[in-house]
Scaffold this active site. Structure first.
Site, short mmCIF file in Angstrom:
data_model
loop_
_atom_site.label_atom_id
_atom_site.label_comp_id
_atom_site.label_asym_id
_atom_site.label_seq_id
_atom_site.Cartn_x
_atom_site.Cartn_y
_atom_site.Cartn_z
N HIS B 69 -5.11 13.03 -3.79
CA HIS B 69 -3.93 12.81 -2.92
C HIS B 69 -3.77 11.32 -2.61
CE1 HIS B 69 -1.24 14.63 0.40
NE2 HIS B 69 -0.80 13.44 0.04
N ASP B 161 5.22 16.59 -2.05
CA ASP B 161 4.48 15.95 -0.95
C ASP B 161 5.31 14.89 -0.22
OD1 ASP B 161 2.31 15.38 0.75
OD2 ASP B 161 2.02 13.53 -0.36
N HIS B 241 -3.64 17.94 3.05
CA HIS B 241 -4.02 17.36 4.35
C HIS B 241 -3.97 18.36 5.51
CE1 HIS B 241 0.31 17.01 4.34
NE2 HIS B 241 0.33 15.87 3.69
N ASN B 287 1.05 11.65 9.04
CA ASN B 287 1.72 12.94 8.93
C ASN B 287 0.91 13.83 7.99
OD1 ASN B 287 3.64 14.86 9.32
ND2 ASN B 287 5.08 14.03 7.82
N ASP B 314 -5.11 10.92 1.16
CA ASP B 314 -3.69 10.73 1.50
C ASP B 314 -3.42 9.24 1.71
OD1 ASP B 314 -1.03 11.08 2.03
OD2 ASP B 314 -1.31 12.06 3.96
N HIS B 318 1.65 0.99 3.52
CA HIS B 318 2.91 0.45 4.05
C HIS B 318 2.68 -1.02 4.36
CE1 HIS B 318 4.95 4.28 4.38
NE2 HIS B 318 3.91 4.79 5.00
N PHE B 332 5.11 6.94 8.57
CA PHE B 332 3.85 7.66 8.67
C PHE B 332 2.87 7.18 7.59
CE2 PHE B 332 6.93 10.78 10.34
CZ PHE B 332 6.29 11.19 11.50
N GLY B 333 1.60 7.22 7.89
CA GLY B 333 0.60 7.05 6.85
C GLY B 333 -0.36 5.90 7.08
#
Lengths: 271, 434
Positions: B69, B161, B241, B287, B314, B318, B332-333
């Site tokens: 992922h 996803d 996740h 998320n 995951d 960013h 998110f992330g």
């Protein structure tokens, strides 16, 4: 009991110990009488540059702040974001549904002024608690100063999770009103209705509106408060808003003193 | 011996070889010839000078780890990460194979984009990059992507996803079709009505901070949907996740009945709770969101009893300027490739003692290889020599400024961890070492 103010910013009441809250309220005492003068000015902040940074539309708080450097923003945490990046003081004038510390301070000031002290009083906060920054700051401040707090409203707007903050939750206003020393009514946001948090204004009034009839349940010395602007006939009937219990206009007056005190304290630090 | 017949030979000496696929756990040498694992008798033909020897004394010699992922952001968002920077981050984290998610631009809902990703990855030649294809066209959740063509183009799974197909009928047909072409389905489990505009877990901290929130039920509802569809279609659906206690309970019950459902866990969902959001650190905005202590405990139980069978990152890069905004506006992330192994060894093996290092390696090799039907995840003789050397006792400090990833959005900067990869070998070639 008081100590010198050392904070650059006022971001919320959750971070403020009781003695600092009291220190702001005592400082506001001095500014209260300034508001009674012909010229409502003091030289404490002379020469300072202050910035209004209102990202969310508002007119009321802007008016009572007049000279303020402060942030109102629709996102919770935005004042902290700004404070971490600025040398200047940041005063939170409301961030999302998070905090509105100056509103809570003026509410505390008004209660203290009318009732002498806050400890031991039973305060009911009624309405849209979930989306209210005024409610959260009031909860933090009131609990620190020793009040008992009951939140009242529909289960969708007053979820049980709030009990973990140390308050009581009730969905039966008629059971709470006879026991309350203060009832603070929050504005019901019409836009929430569309999101189906409650079935409609009519049903809200039926179950939670402070009507003339319900006002008969109040203790004789109970204070009725509202941060404004009032939806007359929704969360409160006009007769009650303008009646003997109401201290809503005192809140407006005290707002000036409390906000002057906050600017004086934080402005003094940033210099 | 003629030089043109020489092939590269590597001997990894004296390590603890842990190869869960072959139930092997012993101090031994590992021989690699021509990029493949070989038995000892084939390894000694090269002249001594041609043999690379790696001393693995005190180290674990594991099959190359697989992270199923990962967001590589290319094509379309190469200011966050590229296939190259993501592959190098994977190598630095001990991963020899990564599976990349389809929320790029363009979306890999067509064979051409899959071919482009594979070409890019093979030109870089660092770690194995395996693409997934979209379930629905443009990840819109309405029309099926050409799943058969995607399978022929070499996707290892299909997933939307970052999005979740809300229409159960569309999802049902996707799973049925995926069964025909033989690709598993991965799902990002979220009911959009229950999620609403929520950005954090609905619980104590959202109540305190006034942040828009969504309840664990928003994930659990779709996990339940997936259990029912995996059963109806008799085809694997893998829940990505997993963050909520109820999801663990649903997956456990269904797996007990033999339903082809599985779940994965990310390190941040066990390393952190929603308490981490209290300072509005946007690196903690993920998320699904960081959840409560109860949920974390349920995830740990699920890992311990095998309900949750796969570990992954995951990895969601960013840029600083994207994360340095108001909490509810930030994307998110968080990135994870270079911290996940350390976090999981530290938390699952050392701190909580919920699994041993053998099971941890299995969850990063055999389990993902089985789900995606990969020819990797073991140290079997003849297998491609993807090998990760791990020092499970090495204490180190996370430094985001030393990451290979092009992004820095990790809340773990400064964390002291015990255990990490020290060398990553892909096809017999060292692609990274500490």
């Amino acid at each position: 009991m008081t100590r010198r103010w050392t904070r650059k910013d006022l971001l919320g009441l959750r971070e403020l110990p009781a003695e600092e809250i009291n220190f702001v309220l005592e400082t506001a005492d001095a500014f209260k009488q300034v508001g009674t003068r012909e010229i409502k000015k003091v030289p404490a902040l002379r020469g300072k540059t202050l910035m209004n940074f209102f990202v969310e539309p508002s007119t009321r708080t802007r008016t009572s702040f007049e000279l303020a450097a402060l942030l109102r923003h629709g996102s919770a945490g935005a004042p902290q974001f700004l404070a971490n990046r600025l040398k200047a003081s940041v005063i939170n004038a409301g961030d999302g549904a998070h905090e509105h510390p100056t509103q809570a301070l003026l509410d505390l000031y008004t209660i203290r002024e009318k009732r002498g002290q806050i400890a031991g009083l039973h305060v009911a906060i009624v309405g849209d608690i979930l989306f209210s920054r005024v409610a959260r700051s009031n909860i933090f401040g009131l609990l620190k100063l020793g009040a008992r707090v009951t939140l009242v409203g529909p289960s969708t707007l007053v979820p049980r999770e709030f009990e973990k903050l140390g308050v009581e939750v009730s969905h039966k206003i008629d059971e709470v009103l006879p026991k309350a020393d203060v009832v603070n009514l929050l504005r019901i946001q019409h836009e929430r209705q569309r999101r189906e948090y409650f079935p409609g204004i009519g049903e809200y009034i039926r179950f939670f509106g402070l009507t003339k009839e319900r006002a008969k349940l109040l203790k004789a010395d109970c204070l009725i408060m509202h941060p404004g602007p009032i939806n007359r006939g929704v969360e409160i009937d006009s007769e009650v808003a303008d009646g003997l219990h109401s201290v809503i206009l005192d809140q407006v007056t005290n707002g000036l003193a409390v906000r002057m005190a906050v600017l004086y304290l934080c402005g003094g630090i940033s210099s | 011996m003629r030089r043109d017949l020489l092939v590269s030979t590597t001997i990894i000496r004296n390590g603890r070889v842990i190869d869960p696929a072959n139930r092997r756990d012993e101090i031994s040498d590992l021989f690699i010839v021509g990029g493949k694992i070989v038995g000892s008798k084939f390894a000694i033909r090269s002249p001594q000078s041609e043999i690379e020897e790696i001393d693995a004394t005190g180290l674990i010699v594991a099959p190359g780890l697989i992270d199923i992922h990962v967001h590589l952001r290319e094509p379309g968002f190469s200011h966050k990460e590229t296939i190259e920077s993501g592959a190098r981050a994977a190598a630095a984290g001990g991963f020899t194979t990564i599976v990349c998610m389809p929320n790029t631009s363009p979306v890999p809902d067509n064979a051409g984009t899959i071919a482009w990703i594979k070409d890019r990855a093979s030109a870089i030649g660092c770690v194995n990059v395996l693409p997934t294809g979209a379930i629905s066209k443009n990840l819109a959740g309405e029309e099926l992507a050409p799943i058969g063509s995607l399978a022929q183009a070499g996707v290892v799974a299909i997933t939307d996803d970052g999005h979740c197909i809300q229409n159960h009928e569309v999802m049902r047909r996707a799973v049925e079709y995926a069964r025909m072409v033989g690709v598993p389905v991965l799902d990002h489990c979220q009911d959009y009505n229950l999620v609403g505009n929520g950005v954090v877990h609905e619980g104590y901290w959202s109540t305190l901070l006034g942040l828009p929130s969504w309840p664990a039920a928003g994930e659990e509802a779709i996990v339940m949907r997936n259990v029912l569809l995996a059963e109806l279609c008799d085809h694997p659906i893998h829940c990505q996740h997993v963050s909520a206690a109820g999801s663990v309970r649903l997956i456990r019950e269904a797996r007990g009945r033999g339903v082809k459902i599985s779940g994965e866990v990310c390190p941040h969902h066990v390393a952190l709770t929603d308490e981490a959001i209290q300072n509005f650190d946007t690196n903690c905005k993920v998320n699904p969101p960081l959840r409560s202590r109860t949920d974390v405990d349920a995830l740990l139980d699920g890992i311990a009893d095998g309900t949750l069978s796969i570990l992954c990152s995951d990895h969601a890069p960013h840029a600083d300027f994207e994360k340095e905004v108001e909490f509810d506006v930030a994307p998110f992330g968080m990135i994870g490739l270079e911290t996940e192994l350390g976090l999981f060894i530290d938390l699952l093996v050392h701190k909580h003692g919920r699994i041993d290092i053998v099971r941890l390696i299995e969850m990063y090799s055999v389990e993902p290889a089985r789900l995606l039907k990969l020819d990797s995840g073991s140290l079997s003789t003849g297998a491609r020599a993807d090998v990760t050397l791990i020092d499970s006792g090495l204490e180190w400090t996370v430094r985001v400024d030393q990451f290979q990833s092009a992004s820095r959005n990790s809340p773990f900067d400064g964390w002291k961890l015990k255990g990490r990869a020290v060398r990553t070998i892909v096809g017999g070639k060292t692609v990274w070492k500490l």
